[in-house]
Design an enzyme around this catalytic site. Structure first.
Site, PDB file in Angstrom:
ATOM      1  N   ASP A  84       0.897  -1.220  -0.081  1.00 27.07           N
ATOM      2  CA  ASP A  84       0.137   0.089  -0.234  1.00 27.07           C
ATOM      3  C   ASP A  84       0.819   1.387   0.165  1.00 27.07           C
ATOM      4  O   ASP A  84       1.984   1.197   0.375  1.00 27.07           O
ATOM      5  CB  ASP A  84      -0.825   0.222   1.318  1.00 27.07           C
ATOM      6  N   LYS A 123      -3.669   1.784  -2.344  1.00 28.01           N
ATOM      7  CA  LYS A 123      -5.029   2.311  -1.846  1.00 28.01           C
ATOM      8  C   LYS A 123      -4.861   3.647  -1.127  1.00 28.01           C
ATOM      9  O   LYS A 123      -4.026   3.830  -0.200  1.00 28.01           O
ATOM     10  CB  LYS A 123      -5.603   1.238  -0.984  1.00 28.01           C
ATOM     11  N   MET A 137      -8.481   8.611   9.839  1.00 32.93           N
ATOM     12  CA  MET A 137      -9.065   9.051   8.554  1.00 32.93           C
ATOM     13  C   MET A 137     -10.177  10.203   8.924  1.00 32.93           C
ATOM     14  O   MET A 137     -11.120  10.379   8.256  1.00 32.93           O
ATOM     15  CB  MET A 137      -9.676   8.102   7.759  1.00 32.93           C
TER      16      MET A 137
END
Ligand SMILES: C[S@@+](CC[C@H](N)C(=O)[O-])C[C@H]1O[C@@H](n2cnc3c(N)ncnc32)[C@H](O)[C@@H]1O
Length: 231
Positions: free
Chosen positions: A18, A40, A153
């Site tokens: 990633d 991603k 996030m």
């Protein structure tokens, strides 16, 4: 990383990795290993996951030792469960190696113990991102006293997060922090209160990856900050 992770990295034949994997970790791969960047970013998870699952299966069925290299821990907002469910459905044997999730790494390097006898007896990890881009969280449960909240996030929703917690009973003076690029030499930490943090973070121009830590454990950083200069 654990010794087990280092051992398996050194034996990998095909690696799917990633965007949060550092060059230092990639340097541990055998030179002959086939490297596949699956890159991603959080918002692209839904679109790309099927393709990643298919690649894992494809290479494993070719008889290769496949390494799925992720940042932090694969079972914390990492889709690890979905990937191994696909492997399991295809009868492909696998092993899960736990990692140090961003909450633990960033908190340690920011000098913020996530629990402390004087401030917090529980700690919850939540994601600030949902399928429809809203922050659909159990605000009443989150606003409990003597609890630390770590939000992955969550940067785009920071103003909403702070407002909702206050609306659900958390004092506006509750301490909170945003840690950008935790554990790296480029780490930056901005601290404030639920009332002041959104403004301070905008002023500091922070960007992903960031973690938000909410709770009075954040005040310990004033004494326990040991890593790098404060932002
Ligand atoms: C898709 S999640 C993956 C989490 C990962 N599985 C873990 O256990 O840390 C990515 C989010 O983790 C957080 N994150 C990862 N690395 C970070 C770091 N070095 N500093 C701050 N936050 C980080 C950010 O909230 C980022 O948007």
């Amino acid at each position: 990383m654990t010794l087990r992770a280092a051992k398996l990295i050194a034996r990998a034949e095909v690696v799917l990795y990633d965007n949060l994997i550092s060059p230092g970790v990639l340097a541990l791969l055998p030179p002959a290993a086939e490297r596949i960047y699956v890159g991603k970013r959080c918002a692209e998870h839904t679109l790309r996951q099927d393709a990643i699952n298919a690649l894992l299966v494809e290479h494993a069925l070719r008889g290769k030792r496949v390494l799925r290299l992720k940042g932090g821990d694969p079972f914390i907002f990492g889709r690890g469960g979905e990937e191994i469910a696909t492997l399991s459905a295809h009868g492909i044997p696998f092993e899960v190696v736990p990692g140090i999730t961003a909450a633990l790494g960033a908190a340690a390097y920011a000098g913020i113990p996530l629990t402390h006898r004087d401030y917090a007896q529980s700690c919850v990890f939540v994601t600030g991102q949902s399928q429809d881009a809203s922050m659909d969280l159990d605000w009443t449960a989150l606003a409990r006293p003597r609890q630390t909240i770590v939000v992955y996030m969550g940067l785009p929703g920071l103003p909403q997060l702070c407002a909702k917690l206050v609306e659900h009973g958390m004092p506006a003076r509750t301490r909170a922090a945003v840690v950008q690029q935790g554990t790296l030499s480029s780490q930056r930490v901005v601290t404030g209160t639920l009332a002041s943090l959104p403004r301070l973070v905008t002023k500091a121009k922070l960007h992903a990856p960031t973690l938000i830590i909410v709770g009075n454990v954040v005040r310990l950083r004033d004494k326990l900050n040991w890593f790098g200069p404060a932002a």
